[in-house]
Design a protein around this motif. Structure first.
Motif: not given
Length: 722
Positions: A644-647, A665-667, A673-674
């Motif tokens: 996952e990645i959080r920006l 986002r769930d890669l 995801r949100s």
């Protein structure tokens, strides 16, 4: 002249109190009053004493200035006129053009009053009247805590309140407004014929709080109308019914109390709702929650606390936006502190809120007893530490276990002649277990039929000895310093000691990384131990420079040369030679920070876990990112793949405006995801927030949802939120 001083000291602060935190002072007759003026005259025929020209009367830290002050002894009336200024000890400045006051301080009149309060709030009124010693009334009053425009002070402030009449009742300690308008930028936006609130001397008073607007898929549109009850100086109650279009009435409440030994609070909610279970709709089902927390000081060395969280069903709290916790943890604790001793008695109850959680399998911890002691270092720096504990875990269905444990450790640091550093450790752990339905093979807490289980006692006595060696090589140049440090630790202990007869409650999730490479026990709890003998080794490099900031590289591995594996496949520790672990950090300046942690397969160097985080930019524009990847090993063992990645991006646009956005986002599943964003305006008198978020999580009757929060707060007046 004493009456003139009394006028300035009592009457004017009483007027200003209507919109400030100034207390109503009493005249101190024992404090001498000093008078200075260009001219002082006394008309014996009229009985009038007059001071003119730069009149200044001071008593203590208060100063009253005016063009002229007179005292009519026959009428017993004091008057002051022309450029009147009162300087209060607390910092308030009060200005007026004319004042008239009886000497008993109970009746008076003031014209063209203005006040600058200690928090920079401003008050102005055409006139004010003091009646008796109870009420002060302003006519045509204006109040604002907002700073005036620096470029054009004549412009209207961001907001202000204008009222035809403002009355301060000192006995009831309330302020009443009549025919009041709330203006923003000089434009009237809200009218009320009557408004009442406690004066600033009141900390708490019963009454309605600001309403709040709600909207969600579950509730529809709703309005929350909280009412605050002051039950006593130490307790209060807030009832907040929420009237909704979809759910009808949702009742919430909170009770708080402070005692000499501590404090506690209780909150909850209740409603009747239609619930969908297994495709069937159940009408008018009770739903609600109960929360309670508190902390108490029993003696100077003992403290007790509790935290209780219960919900009628698994999705209620998330559906009605009370909390997003996936597990509700209830706890009771008694703690002991003295010197280097610490002890605690705990009880825990867990309530899973996810669809896959089985409450019958949830552990009930009753009790957990812990004691820790760290001895004083001797002349060589060596010291002892002791950790003792008792644990009892019950389940409605499945494995029960009890544990008595005693862990002792001796540790001594040592510096060699060449500058190398040693740390010698010797530890001995003793554990005694009594278990029921213990799975001897798969460690399942609810073993099914036909599984080989164990009832009865089990135990172990486990020794460990370790020697750690470090040799930091330090290099200093003009503007650059670096350290290269090899680290080696040899750990010796017998193999085995993780018998299947010993239940495993707290050592299931093992995460091998740079933080526990040199830990004697790499399991997160006490039920499993890192047996056998091994050597841990790593190389750490750090550098620091005024021009390039600070950086670090750490890279290490472990080799087990005696004993079998205690760890599951995929952990990175299942073979004699472990995976590689490490971290890289770089901070060239406070506006640029990065950190990367990793675990690499020992054979292929393929990444098994990556954690990368970065924060780049000054407050004016800051970018943040966090990336996490965990993969199976080549045999398909270990935890499930996750990526996952959080920006994020935030900006301080100027002194007052800020904004930000986030994205998750769930890669691995290739799904968002949100995401969301917010914008805020904040100054000395006004706070505006707008936040919007969309979540795509699904759990039974929980569906993807949108959340919009709007909040406006006016200093001193309160706010409205939705």
């Amino acid at each position: 002249m004493a009456s003139a001083v009394a006028f300035g000291l009592v009457f004017l602060p009483g007027l200003a109190l209507g919109q400030s935190t100034m207390p109503l002072p009493e005249l101190d007759s024992d404090t001498p009053a000093l008078l200075s003026a260009d001219e002082v005259t006394y008309d014996e025929s009229l009985g009038v004493a007059t001071a003119r020209g730069n009149v200044e009367i001071s008593q203590g830290d208060r100063v009253l200035k005016a063009d002229a002050i007179s005292y009519n002894m026959r009428n017993d009336v004091v008057t002051a006129s022309g450029n009147i200024t009162l300087i209060e000890p607390s910092g308030e400045l009060i200005f007026a053009e004319y004042i008239e006051l009886t000497s008993d301080l109970k009746e008076g009149f003031i014209r063209d009053v203005r006040a600058l309060l200690t928090d920079r709030s401003r008050l102005a009124a055409a006139s004010g009247v003091r009646q008796g010693d109870r009420e002060t009334t302003f006519r045509k009053a204006v109040f604002s805590p907002c700073e005036l425009c620096r470029d054009d002070p004549t412009r209207a402030p961001l907001w202000q309140v204008k009222a035809a009449e403002v009355t301060h009742d000192q006995e009831e300690r309330v302020i009443q407004y009549r025919d009041a308008w709330l203006e923003m930028f000089g434009v009237p936006i809200l009218y009320t014929p009557y408004l009442e609130h406690p004066d600033p001397t009141v900390d708490r008073k019963s009454g309605f709080l600001a309403p709040r607007y709600h909207h969600s898929d579950a509730m529809g549109h709703g309005i929350e109308v909280p009412y605050f009850f002051t039950i006593g100086p130490d307790k209060d109650l807030t009832l907040a019914p929420i009237f909704t279009t979809e759910q009808g009435l949702l009742m919430t409440a909170e009770y708080r109390q402070i005692m000499t030994s501590g404090e506690f609070s209780v909150s909850g909610s209740a409603t009747l709702d239609d619930m969908t279970r297994n495709g069937k709709v159940d009408k008018n089902q009770f739903r609600g929650h109960f929360f309670a927390e508190g902390e108490f000081s029993i003696t100077p060395n003992y403290r007790a606390s509790f935290d209780i969280k219960q919900s009628a069903d698994d999705t209620y709290l998330r559906e009605f936006d009370f909390t997003n916790d996936r597990t509700l943890t209830s706890r009771g604790t008694v703690e002991y502190f003295e010197g280097r001793d610490y002890g605690s008695l705990n009880a825990f109850l867990f309530d899973g809120q996810r669809a896959q959680d089985d409450d019958e399998e949830a552990p009930i911890v009753l009790p957990e007893l812990q004691y820790s002691f760290i001895g004083e270092p001797d002349e060589r720096g060596a010291f002892f530490s002791i950790d003792a504990g008792m644990l009892n875990i019950l389940r409605e269905e499945g494995q029960d276990s009890r544990r008595l444990s005693l862990h002792g450790q001796w540790e001594m640091p040592y510096a060699g002649e060449m500058g190398d550093l040693y740390r010698i450790k010797a530890a001995l752990s003793g554990d005694l277990y009594w278990g029921n339905d213990v799975d001897k093979v798969g460690e399942d807490v609810t073993p099914g039929p036909g599984v080989n289980t164990q009832d009865g006692f089990a135990g172990r006595l486990f020794p460990q000895v370790a020697v750690e060696w470090r040799y930091p090589w330090v290099s200093y140049q003009e503007d650059f310093a670096q350290t290269l440090e090899p680290i080696i630790q040899v750990v010796a202990s017998p193999e085995g000691f993780n018998d299947g007869d010993i239940p495993n409650e707290d050592s299931r999730d093992v995460e091998f990384d740079d933080s526990n490479l040199f830990s004697l026990n790499r399991f997160p709890g006490d039920d499993r131990v890192s047996s056998g003998s091994r050597v841990d080794y790593a190389l750490r490099w750090t550098a620091e420079s005024p021009d390039f900031g600070w950086g670090e590289v750490f890279f290490g591995q472990s080799f087990r040369f005696l004993g079998g594996s205690d760890f599951e496949a995929g952990s990175g520790l299942e073979d004699d030679l472990s995976d590689f672990v490490g971290r890289v950090a770089f901070e060239p300046d406070p506006t640029f920070r990065t950190r990367y942690r990793f675990r690499l397969d020992k054979d292929s160097l393929k990444g098994r876990r990556h954690d990368f985080s970065a924060s780049i930019g000054p407050p004016a524009y800051t970018f943040t990112t966090q990336y996490t990847l965990a993969t199976l090993d080549d045999t398909g063992s270990g935890p499930e793949d996750s990526e996952e990645i959080r920006l994020g991006f935030s900006t301080q646009i100027n002194e007052f405006w800020s904004a930000g956005v986030t994205y998750l986002r769930d890669l691995d599943e290739d799904e968002t995801r949100s995401y969301g964003g917010q914008i805020r305006y904040h100054d000395e008198c006004f706070d505006l927030r707008l936040r919007a978020e969309r979540e795509f999580f699904n759990d039974r009757d929980l569906k993807p949802s949108d959340t919009i929060l709007f909040e406006v707060v006016f200093k001193h007046l309160g706010g409205v939120s939705s």
